[in-house]
Design a protein around this motif. Structure first.
Motif, PDB file in Angstrom:
ATOM      1  N   ASP A 110       0.831  -1.202   0.000  1.00 30.55           N
ATOM      2  CA  ASP A 110       0.000   0.000   0.000  1.00 30.55           C
ATOM      3  C   ASP A 110       0.864   1.249   0.000  1.00 30.55           C
ATOM      4  N   THR A 111       2.058   1.153  -0.578  1.00 31.95           N
ATOM      5  CA  THR A 111       2.976   2.278  -0.599  1.00 31.95           C
ATOM      6  C   THR A 111       2.604   3.241  -1.712  1.00 31.95           C
ATOM      7  N   VAL A 112       2.618   4.537  -1.387  1.00 29.47           N
ATOM      8  CA  VAL A 112       2.337   5.543  -2.400  1.00 29.47           C
ATOM      9  C   VAL A 112       3.332   6.682  -2.249  1.00 29.47           C
ATOM     10  N   ALA A 113       3.508   7.446  -3.322  1.00 30.31           N
ATOM     11  CA  ALA A 113       4.431   8.570  -3.289  1.00 30.31           C
ATOM     12  C   ALA A 113       3.858   9.708  -2.461  1.00 30.31           C
ATOM     13  N   GLU A 114       4.755  10.451  -1.816  1.00 28.22           N
ATOM     14  CA  GLU A 114       4.325  11.593  -1.020  1.00 28.22           C
ATOM     15  C   GLU A 114       4.617  12.910  -1.737  1.00 28.22           C
ATOM     16  N   ASP A 115       5.293  12.832  -2.890  1.00 25.31           N
ATOM     17  CA  ASP A 115       5.707  14.042  -3.581  1.00 25.31           C
ATOM     18  C   ASP A 115       4.827  14.324  -4.790  1.00 25.31           C
TER      19      ASP A 115
ATOM     20  N   ASP B  13       2.059  12.089 -17.060  1.00 23.90           N
ATOM     21  CA  ASP B  13       2.945  12.878 -17.898  1.00 23.90           C
ATOM     22  C   ASP B  13       4.182  12.045 -18.244  1.00 23.90           C
ATOM     23  N   VAL B  14       5.088  12.617 -19.025  1.00 22.98           N
ATOM     24  CA  VAL B  14       6.271  11.872 -19.491  1.00 22.98           C
ATOM     25  C   VAL B  14       7.123  11.391 -18.323  1.00 22.98           C
ATOM     26  N   LYS B  15       7.309  12.249 -17.321  1.00 21.14           N
ATOM     27  CA  LYS B  15       8.124  11.880 -16.163  1.00 21.14           C
ATOM     28  C   LYS B  15       7.521  10.675 -15.449  1.00 21.14           C
ATOM     29  N   GLU B  16       6.206  10.681 -15.313  1.00 15.19           N
ATOM     30  CA  GLU B  16       5.534   9.569 -14.633  1.00 15.19           C
ATOM     31  C   GLU B  16       5.601   8.286 -15.460  1.00 15.19           C
ATOM     32  N   MET B  17       5.527   8.429 -16.778  1.00 11.61           N
ATOM     33  CA  MET B  17       5.672   7.252 -17.636  1.00 11.61           C
ATOM     34  C   MET B  17       7.059   6.645 -17.482  1.00 11.61           C
ATOM     35  N   LYS B  18       8.073   7.501 -17.358  1.00 15.51           N
ATOM     36  CA  LYS B  18       9.436   6.996 -17.153  1.00 15.51           C
ATOM     37  C   LYS B  18       9.521   6.269 -15.813  1.00 15.51           C
ATOM     38  N   THR B  19       8.850   6.818 -14.806  1.00 16.37           N
ATOM     39  CA  THR B  19       8.830   6.183 -13.497  1.00 16.37           C
ATOM     40  C   THR B  19       8.222   4.787 -13.576  1.00 16.37           C
ATOM     41  N   ILE B  20       7.194   4.646 -14.401  1.00 17.57           N
ATOM     42  CA  ILE B  20       6.572   3.329 -14.600  1.00 17.57           C
ATOM     43  C   ILE B  20       7.620   2.326 -15.064  1.00 17.57           C
ATOM     44  N   GLY B  21       8.310   2.698 -16.115  1.00 17.53           N
ATOM     45  CA  GLY B  21       9.327   1.802 -16.666  1.00 17.53           C
ATOM     46  C   GLY B  21      10.410   1.481 -15.654  1.00 17.53           C
ATOM     47  N   ASP B  22      10.890   2.515 -14.941  1.00 17.28           N
ATOM     48  CA  ASP B  22      11.954   2.305 -13.961  1.00 17.28           C
ATOM     49  C   ASP B  22      11.503   1.369 -12.837  1.00 17.28           C
ATOM     50  N   ASP B  23      10.271   1.563 -12.359  1.00 19.15           N
ATOM     51  CA  ASP B  23       9.760   0.721 -11.274  1.00 19.15           C
ATOM     52  C   ASP B  23       9.636  -0.733 -11.708  1.00 19.15           C
ATOM     53  N   ILE B  24       9.136  -0.945 -12.917  1.00 16.53           N
ATOM     54  CA  ILE B  24       8.968  -2.305 -13.415  1.00 16.53           C
ATOM     55  C   ILE B  24      10.329  -2.975 -13.633  1.00 16.53           C
ATOM     56  N   ILE B  25      11.260  -2.218 -14.205  1.00 19.69           N
ATOM     57  CA  ILE B  25      12.603  -2.760 -14.435  1.00 19.69           C
ATOM     58  C   ILE B  25      13.257  -3.176 -13.116  1.00 19.69           C
ATOM     59  N   LYS B  26      13.157  -2.324 -12.103  1.00 19.15           N
ATOM     60  CA  LYS B  26      13.753  -2.634 -10.802  1.00 19.15           C
ATOM     61  C   LYS B  26      13.140  -3.888 -10.196  1.00 19.15           C
TER      62      LYS B  26
ATOM     63  N   CYS C  36      -7.738  -1.802 -15.099  1.00 17.31           N
ATOM     64  CA  CYS C  36      -7.295  -1.029 -13.932  1.00 17.31           C
ATOM     65  C   CYS C  36      -6.023  -1.675 -13.386  1.00 17.31           C
ATOM     66  N   ALA C  37      -5.304  -0.928 -12.551  1.00 16.94           N
ATOM     67  CA  ALA C  37      -4.082  -1.479 -11.970  1.00 16.94           C
ATOM     68  C   ALA C  37      -3.787  -0.838 -10.628  1.00 16.94           C
ATOM     69  N   LYS C  38      -3.172  -1.618  -9.767  1.00 14.38           N
ATOM     70  CA  LYS C  38      -2.696  -1.069  -8.501  1.00 14.38           C
ATOM     71  C   LYS C  38      -1.253  -0.616  -8.703  1.00 14.38           C
ATOM     72  N   THR C  39      -0.993   0.646  -8.520  1.00 22.67           N
ATOM     73  CA  THR C  39       0.326   1.214  -8.747  1.00 22.67           C
ATOM     74  C   THR C  39       1.062   1.399  -7.429  1.00 22.67           C
ATOM     75  N   PRO C  40       2.388   1.324  -7.430  1.00 19.03           N
ATOM     76  CA  PRO C  40       3.131   1.458  -6.180  1.00 19.03           C
ATOM     77  C   PRO C  40       3.173   2.884  -5.658  1.00 19.03           C
ATOM     78  N   ARG C  41       2.954   3.851  -6.537  1.00 19.95           N
ATOM     79  CA  ARG C  41       3.105   5.245  -6.130  1.00 19.95           C
ATOM     80  C   ARG C  41       1.791   5.998  -5.978  1.00 19.95           C
ATOM     81  N   TRP C  42       0.746   5.551  -6.685  1.00 20.92           N
ATOM     82  CA  TRP C  42      -0.524   6.281  -6.650  1.00 20.92           C
ATOM     83  C   TRP C  42      -1.718   5.377  -6.370  1.00 20.92           C
TER      84      TRP C  42
END
Length: 210
Positions: free
Chosen positions: A22-27, A64-77, A187-193
């Motif tokens: 249930d982790t989400v971003a605070e920023d 946005d583009v930054k968030e899309m990049k975050t998607i890729g980075d999170d999945i890769i990790k 739908c999807a459960k995201t780690p940040r939102w």
């Protein structure tokens, strides 16, 4: 193997993320919808009150583009971690996923293409709000008197190869003595939102009683 990789890339286009408790971003100023119920109630209210901006804000279309990049980075990790810990029965599946995701989101140009593909879905998505409201009206639904019942996320399953939970979610409500539902695709459960709505069209129908 390639079917799984293709599935992953398809999910990226719809912007779901690797699952995480249930982790989400605070920023971020995004709503943090930590349960399918929270997503369902938010979408239900947006439909009932005909508020497209509210609907869009909890969908992949708001990324946005930054968030899309975050998607890729999170999945890769997540995949790299699973590979390192021996979590794949077939290591080549994990490696193929990494290769495909890096190729798909590994450069500003690729990210721009993903964003463009995502944005192409918005007109149909926006129109589906009007369509659902028209179908509901034809079925006798008075939103001022309708009653929200529940959100069913039982079709949202955990992927076998990576910690990703995605699937169709159904909002159930009653009006004029009948039960109706609205289907939210991909739908999807995201780690940040938390939970996020996919960019495909909303669908309305009346639940048939046995």
């Amino acid at each position: 193997m390639m079917k799984t990789v293709s599935f992953m890339i398809g999910l990226l286009s719809a912007a779901p993320f690797v699952g995480a408790q249930d982790t989400v971003a605070e920023d971020t100023g995004r709503a943090n919808l930590l349960s399918p119920e929270a997503l369902g109630k938010t979408v239900y209210e947006a439909i009932a009150k005909n508020r497209y901006p509210q609907l869009r804000a909890v969908s992949a279309l708001s990324l946005d583009v930054k968030e899309m990049k975050t998607i890729g980075d999170d999945i890769i990790k997540a995949i790299e971690s699973k590979l390192k810990n021996g979590g794949f029965e077939n290591v080549e599946i994990g490696r193929a996923m990494l290769k495909s995701i890096r190729e798909d989101l590994g450069s500003p140009e690729k990210l721009a293409m993903q964003m463009k593909d995502l944005q192409k879905k918005e007109p149909a998505f926006k129109e589906s709000l009007a369509t659902v409201r028209a179908q509901a009206k034809a079925a006798g639904v008075d939103w001022a008197k309708a009653k929200y019942l529940k959100t069913d996320a039982s079709n949202a399953k955990q992927d076998e190869d990576i910690p990703l939970r995605t699937g169709d979610v159904f909002i159930h409500f009653t009006a004029t003595g009948k039960e109706h539902r609205i289907k939210l695709n991909d739908c999807a459960k995201t780690p940040r939102w938390g939970w996020m709505l996919g960019p495909d069209k909303l669908q309305f129908d009346t639940v048939k009683k046995n």
